[in-house]
Design a protein around this motif. Sequence first.
Motif, PDB file in Angstrom:
ATOM      1  N   LEU A  16      29.442  43.874  32.620  1.00  0.00           N
ATOM      2  CA  LEU A  16      29.729  42.541  31.736  1.00  0.00           C
ATOM      3  C   LEU A  16      28.774  42.686  30.446  1.00  0.00           C
ATOM      4  CD1 LEU A  16      29.282  40.278  34.867  1.00  0.00           C
ATOM      5  CD2 LEU A  16      31.376  40.296  33.318  1.00  0.00           C
ATOM      6  N   ALA A  17      27.439  43.048  30.615  1.00  0.00           N
ATOM      7  CA  ALA A  17      26.794  43.258  29.505  1.00  0.00           C
ATOM      8  C   ALA A  17      27.475  44.093  28.265  1.00  0.00           C
ATOM      9  CB  ALA A  17      25.459  44.111  29.666  1.00  0.00           C
ATOM     10  N   LEU A  18      28.307  45.364  28.736  1.00  0.00           N
ATOM     11  CA  LEU A  18      29.026  46.044  27.778  1.00  0.00           C
ATOM     12  C   LEU A  18      29.893  45.401  27.179  1.00  0.00           C
ATOM     13  CD1 LEU A  18      28.893  49.448  29.670  1.00  0.00           C
ATOM     14  CD2 LEU A  18      27.661  48.811  27.510  1.00  0.00           C
ATOM     15  N   LEU A  19      30.697  44.537  28.094  1.00  0.00           N
ATOM     16  CA  LEU A  19      31.941  43.746  27.569  1.00  0.00           C
ATOM     17  C   LEU A  19      31.416  42.897  26.533  1.00  0.00           C
ATOM     18  CD1 LEU A  19      34.123  43.203  30.791  1.00  0.00           C
ATOM     19  CD2 LEU A  19      34.786  44.680  28.564  1.00  0.00           C
ATOM     20  N   LEU A  20      30.194  42.229  26.711  1.00  0.00           N
ATOM     21  CA  LEU A  20      29.970  41.172  26.093  1.00  0.00           C
ATOM     22  C   LEU A  20      29.505  41.789  24.496  1.00  0.00           C
ATOM     23  CD1 LEU A  20      29.291  38.330  25.589  1.00  0.00           C
ATOM     24  CD2 LEU A  20      26.928  38.744  26.612  1.00  0.00           C
ATOM     25  N   PHE A  50      40.917  40.429  24.928  1.00  0.00           N
ATOM     26  CA  PHE A  50      41.045  41.061  26.222  1.00  0.00           C
ATOM     27  C   PHE A  50      39.826  41.202  26.906  1.00  0.00           C
ATOM     28  CE2 PHE A  50      44.991  43.494  24.779  1.00  0.00           C
ATOM     29  CZ  PHE A  50      45.754  42.464  24.712  1.00  0.00           C
ATOM     30  N   ALA A  51      38.559  41.575  26.076  1.00  0.00           N
ATOM     31  CA  ALA A  51      37.178  41.531  26.515  1.00  0.00           C
ATOM     32  C   ALA A  51      36.814  40.420  27.399  1.00  0.00           C
ATOM     33  CB  ALA A  51      36.370  42.355  25.717  1.00  0.00           C
ATOM     34  N   PHE A  52      37.185  39.393  26.429  1.00  0.00           N
ATOM     35  CA  PHE A  52      36.785  38.037  26.958  1.00  0.00           C
ATOM     36  C   PHE A  52      37.412  37.500  28.244  1.00  0.00           C
ATOM     37  CE2 PHE A  52      37.248  33.251  27.032  1.00  0.00           C
ATOM     38  CZ  PHE A  52      35.960  33.036  27.144  1.00  0.00           C
ATOM     39  N   VAL A  53      38.684  38.103  28.475  1.00  0.00           N
ATOM     40  CA  VAL A  53      39.375  37.609  29.805  1.00  0.00           C
ATOM     41  C   VAL A  53      38.707  38.369  30.899  1.00  0.00           C
ATOM     42  CG1 VAL A  53      41.476  37.922  30.927  1.00  0.00           C
ATOM     43  CG2 VAL A  53      41.691  37.095  28.646  1.00  0.00           C
ATOM     44  N   TRP A  54      38.431  39.734  30.663  1.00  0.00           N
ATOM     45  CA  TRP A  54      37.829  40.738  31.668  1.00  0.00           C
ATOM     46  C   TRP A  54      36.454  39.919  32.145  1.00  0.00           C
ATOM     47  CZ3 TRP A  54      38.871  45.655  33.904  1.00  0.00           C
ATOM     48  CH2 TRP A  54      40.196  45.845  33.992  1.00  0.00           C
ATOM     49  N   LEU A  55      35.582  39.721  30.838  1.00  0.00           N
ATOM     50  CA  LEU A  55      34.377  39.143  31.086  1.00  0.00           C
ATOM     51  C   LEU A  55      34.272  38.095  31.855  1.00  0.00           C
ATOM     52  CD1 LEU A  55      31.347  39.335  29.951  1.00  0.00           C
ATOM     53  CD2 LEU A  55      32.030  37.733  28.286  1.00  0.00           C
ATOM     54  N   ALA A 126      49.549  44.266  31.732  1.00  0.00           N
ATOM     55  CA  ALA A 126      49.193  44.193  33.161  1.00  0.00           C
ATOM     56  C   ALA A 126      47.610  44.694  33.273  1.00  0.00           C
ATOM     57  CB  ALA A 126      50.079  45.283  33.908  1.00  0.00           C
ATOM     58  N   TRP A 127      47.130  45.259  32.001  1.00  0.00           N
ATOM     59  CA  TRP A 127      45.674  45.706  32.176  1.00  0.00           C
ATOM     60  C   TRP A 127      44.962  44.470  31.685  1.00  0.00           C
ATOM     61  CZ3 TRP A 127      43.541  49.648  33.691  1.00  0.00           C
ATOM     62  CH2 TRP A 127      44.162  51.018  33.628  1.00  0.00           C
ATOM     63  N   VAL A 128      45.514  43.225  31.113  1.00  0.00           N
ATOM     64  CA  VAL A 128      44.917  42.063  30.821  1.00  0.00           C
ATOM     65  C   VAL A 128      45.003  41.263  31.829  1.00  0.00           C
ATOM     66  CG1 VAL A 128      44.637  40.434  29.294  1.00  0.00           C
ATOM     67  CG2 VAL A 128      45.253  42.372  28.200  1.00  0.00           C
ATOM     68  N   TYR A 129      46.076  41.002  32.590  1.00  0.00           N
ATOM     69  CA  TYR A 129      46.374  39.996  33.463  1.00  0.00           C
ATOM     70  C   TYR A 129      45.833  40.630  34.981  1.00  0.00           C
ATOM     71  CZ  TYR A 129      47.926  36.925  29.775  1.00  0.00           C
ATOM     72  OH  TYR A 129      47.825  36.717  28.479  1.00  0.00           O
TER      73      TYR A 129
END
Length: 186
Positions: A16-20, A50-55, A126-129
């Motif tokens: 999460l820290a890396l994505l942010l 995409f990073a925001f969605v995963w985060l 598919a990688w996003v959702y």
Amino acid sequence: MTRVSRFFFRFLDILLALLLSAMALMVFVNVVMRYTMNSGLPLSDELSRFAFVWLTFIGAVVVYHHRQHMGMETVVAQFGRRGRLVLMGLSDMLILGCAVVLTHGTWKQLPINASMSAPVSGLSMAWVYGIGLFTGAGIILITLERLYRLATGRITEAEIRGFGGEMDDLYNTAERPPVKAGERGE
């Protein structure tokens, strides 16, 4: 909590820290480029979304694991121990149902998303959702473990108090020494 579980959630914290960080860096670079050079990186815009969605979705699992999600503590605080246990079971059953719907819906939607590509990067959507599968499965596993502990009477008093909004530290149940009047800053 087992060592594997602690390691896994520590890994998620780092992820999460890396994505942010990556998201903030990409947005910052794009803002600077647009201000100074009147251009930007379209890939940076897309990847930061995409990073925001995963985060968000990974963060939902971590927050749920730590019992820091929103609750109706004002209502729950009115109940005693037995009432809180019943409400805890009911809320976990509702959460389990919602997580099953999320997982099933994501699974059914995955082939459609896999056939679509992101406009700039060309990544399969598919990688996003598909992160909904991780979120749904993670919440299902955490909820099943909680329901098992609730059914077998292994819920701690700190968890019951925390469910009612009492701000005890759920992860450090050791007795704390009493605070003296002068140490509170009075």
